[in-house]
Enzyme design. Structure first.
Site, PDB file in Angstrom:
ATOM      1  N   LYS A  17     -60.776  -6.622 -34.820  1.00  0.00           N
ATOM      2  CA  LYS A  17     -59.907  -6.072 -33.742  1.00  0.00           C
ATOM      3  C   LYS A  17     -60.046  -6.758 -32.485  1.00  0.00           C
ATOM      4  CE  LYS A  17     -60.595  -1.562 -34.483  1.00  0.00           C
ATOM      5  NZ  LYS A  17     -62.033  -2.146 -35.082  1.00  0.00           N
ATOM      6  N   GLU A  55     -68.087   3.101 -45.752  1.00  0.00           N
ATOM      7  CA  GLU A  55     -69.087   3.622 -44.810  1.00  0.00           C
ATOM      8  C   GLU A  55     -68.377   4.954 -44.360  1.00  0.00           C
ATOM      9  OE1 GLU A  55     -67.894   2.990 -40.893  1.00  0.00           O
ATOM     10  OE2 GLU A  55     -66.224   1.554 -41.216  1.00  0.00           O
TER      11      GLU A  55
HETATM   12  N1  PSU Z   1     -63.561  -0.426 -36.500  1.00  0.00           N
HETATM   13  C1  PSU Z   1     -62.579   0.393 -36.701  1.00  0.00           C
HETATM   14  N2  PSU Z   1     -62.764   1.663 -37.145  1.00  0.00           N
HETATM   15  C2  PSU Z   1     -64.233   1.998 -37.047  1.00  0.00           C
HETATM   16  C3  PSU Z   1     -65.254   1.301 -36.540  1.00  0.00           C
HETATM   17  C4  PSU Z   1     -64.870   0.033 -36.236  1.00  0.00           C
HETATM   18  O1  PSU Z   1     -61.451   0.198 -36.725  1.00  0.00           O
HETATM   19  O2  PSU Z   1     -64.462   3.326 -37.368  1.00  0.00           O
HETATM   20  C5  PSU Z   1     -66.586   1.788 -36.601  1.00  0.00           C
HETATM   21  C6  PSU Z   1     -67.322   1.066 -37.812  1.00  0.00           C
HETATM   22  O3  PSU Z   1     -68.123   2.200 -38.591  1.00  0.00           O
HETATM   23  C7  PSU Z   1     -68.133  -0.043 -37.098  1.00  0.00           C
HETATM   24  C8  PSU Z   1     -68.357   0.503 -36.080  1.00  0.00           C
HETATM   25  O4  PSU Z   1     -69.297  -0.218 -37.919  1.00  0.00           O
HETATM   26  O5  PSU Z   1     -67.302   1.334 -35.564  1.00  0.00           O
HETATM   27  C9  PSU Z   1     -69.009  -0.380 -34.920  1.00  0.00           C
HETATM   28  O6  PSU Z   1     -69.409   0.534 -33.629  1.00  0.00           O
HETATM   29  P1  PSU Z   1     -70.076  -0.377 -32.567  1.00  0.00           P
HETATM   30  O7  PSU Z   1     -68.966  -1.174 -32.158  1.00  0.00           O
HETATM   31  O8  PSU Z   1     -70.484   0.745 -31.660  1.00  0.00           O
HETATM   32  O9  PSU Z   1     -71.143  -1.203 -33.050  1.00  0.00           O
END
Ligand code: PSU
Ligand code: MN
Length: 308
Positions: free
Chosen positions: A165, A31
């Site tokens: 997390k 990603e």
């Molecule tokens: N968790 C991390 N680093 C990140 C992300 C999540 O430790 O960069 C990013 C990933 O790309 C994940 C996104 O798909 O955040 C999720 O965002 P949201 O919670 O807005 O869906």
């Protein structure tokens, strides 16, 4: 998978990835939101390059996904990775943003959700990330549930992560995955990893001690037409894990500040990550890098089994 015609219209596949596709070589999608919104420069670029190298060393071809100038990109050059790591002109792209960014020839960083979409359009079966999005704490009021989960549930793909997390509600995230039929496979663990630490205290149903077992479970799911994804939870290596008290208090204070500042929607995850980094004076970044690289390694090994 996209038709040839639509691929030509919307997608640019790098020569290395195209060659892997033509020859049935294992491919690992990576990603790019982690690059543009998840880590500071230059560590973001270094980590992206390191992950690609580790995938190659473990016998697969890396395909970092993104949208550049409205083209869906599968496999980026070093220069393009640098662009993703440094440009301020990159939109964090979830499913709702995907057509808009493409139609308007903009730049988008793919989250797990849109990396899954991209991988699926290109016919790639495995994605590596750091931490998957999930059900946020307080979701019963905010409705904040990452699109990552629905996309994973609805696509035939294996996603390798280091758990979720604890900025998220890990228990609710697991419940959600259960409802949507996503097997969560612990790699050498039966405890859901919590990203920065090896354990969350939430038990996993299945512990797998080999990558072959993981690939076999995914293939079985798909051969039986039980469409949808499989989540692999691969704990951070022991030596890189954070002190539980330190990380938990950092997360608590980040959540408190997000609430005070009224941070909502797509800003939430990047804001919390940035705050945790600040409060731990950079220690969280060291762990973050280590766990992503570890996922790249295990992901490549699973991909080799899947493509056998
Ligand atoms: N968790 C991390 N680093 C990140 C992300 C999540 O430790 O960069 C990013 C990933 O790309 C994940 C996104 O798909 O955040 C999720 O965002 P949201 O919670 O807005 O869906
Ligand atoms: Mn959200």
């Amino acid at each position: 998978m996209l038709s040839r015609e639509m691929m030509k219209k919307y997608m640019v596949i790098s020569p290395e990835v195209q060659d892997a596709m033509d020859n049935g070589y294992p491919i690992v999608a990576l990603e790019s939101t982690i690059i543009s919104h998840g880590m500071p420069y230059p560590q973001n670029l270094e980590t992206a390059l390191a992950c690609e190298r580790i995938v190659r060393e473990n016998g697969a071809i890396p395909a970092t996904t993104a949208i550049i100038n409205g083209k869906i990109r599968v496999g980026l050059s070093e220069e393009e990775l640098k662009f993703m790591a440094t440009s301020k002109d990159i939109i964090k792209c979830s499913r709702r943003d995907y057509p808009y960014i493409i139609a308007n020839k903009l730049n988008g960083a793919t989250t797990v959700a849109t990396s899954i979409i991209t991988a699926s359009l290109a016919g790639i079966k495995l994605l590596v990330t750091g931490g998957i999005g999930g059900v946020h704490r307080g979701a019963e009021e905010t409705f904040d549930i990452s699109r990552d989960l629905q996309e994973l549930a609805g696509t035939d793909i294996v996603v390798v992560c280091a758990g979720a997390k604890s900025i998220l509600d890990i228990g609710l995230t697991l419940e959600y995955l259960e409802t949507f039929g996503v097997p969560v496979l612990g790699y050498k663990t039966d405890d859901m990893p919590a990203f920065y630490t090896r354990k969350s205290g939430y038990k996993l149903d299945y512990k797998m001690d080999s990558v072959a077992e993981i690939a076999n479970t995914a293939s079985t799911k798909w051969e039986l037409k039980l469409s949808g994804g499989v989540l692999v939870a691969n704990p951070i290596p022991e030596e890189d894990a954070m002190d539980e008290n330190l990380i938990n208090s950092a997360i608590e204070s980040a959540l408190k500040e997000a609430k005070e500042k009224g941070i909502t929607g797509k800003e939430t995850t990047p804001f919390l990550l940035g705050k945790v980094l600040e409060v731990t004076s950079g220690k969280s970044l060291v762990s973050n890098i280590a766990l992503v690289e570890n996922n790249a390694k295990v992901g490549a090994q699973i991909a080799r089994e899947l493509y056998r």
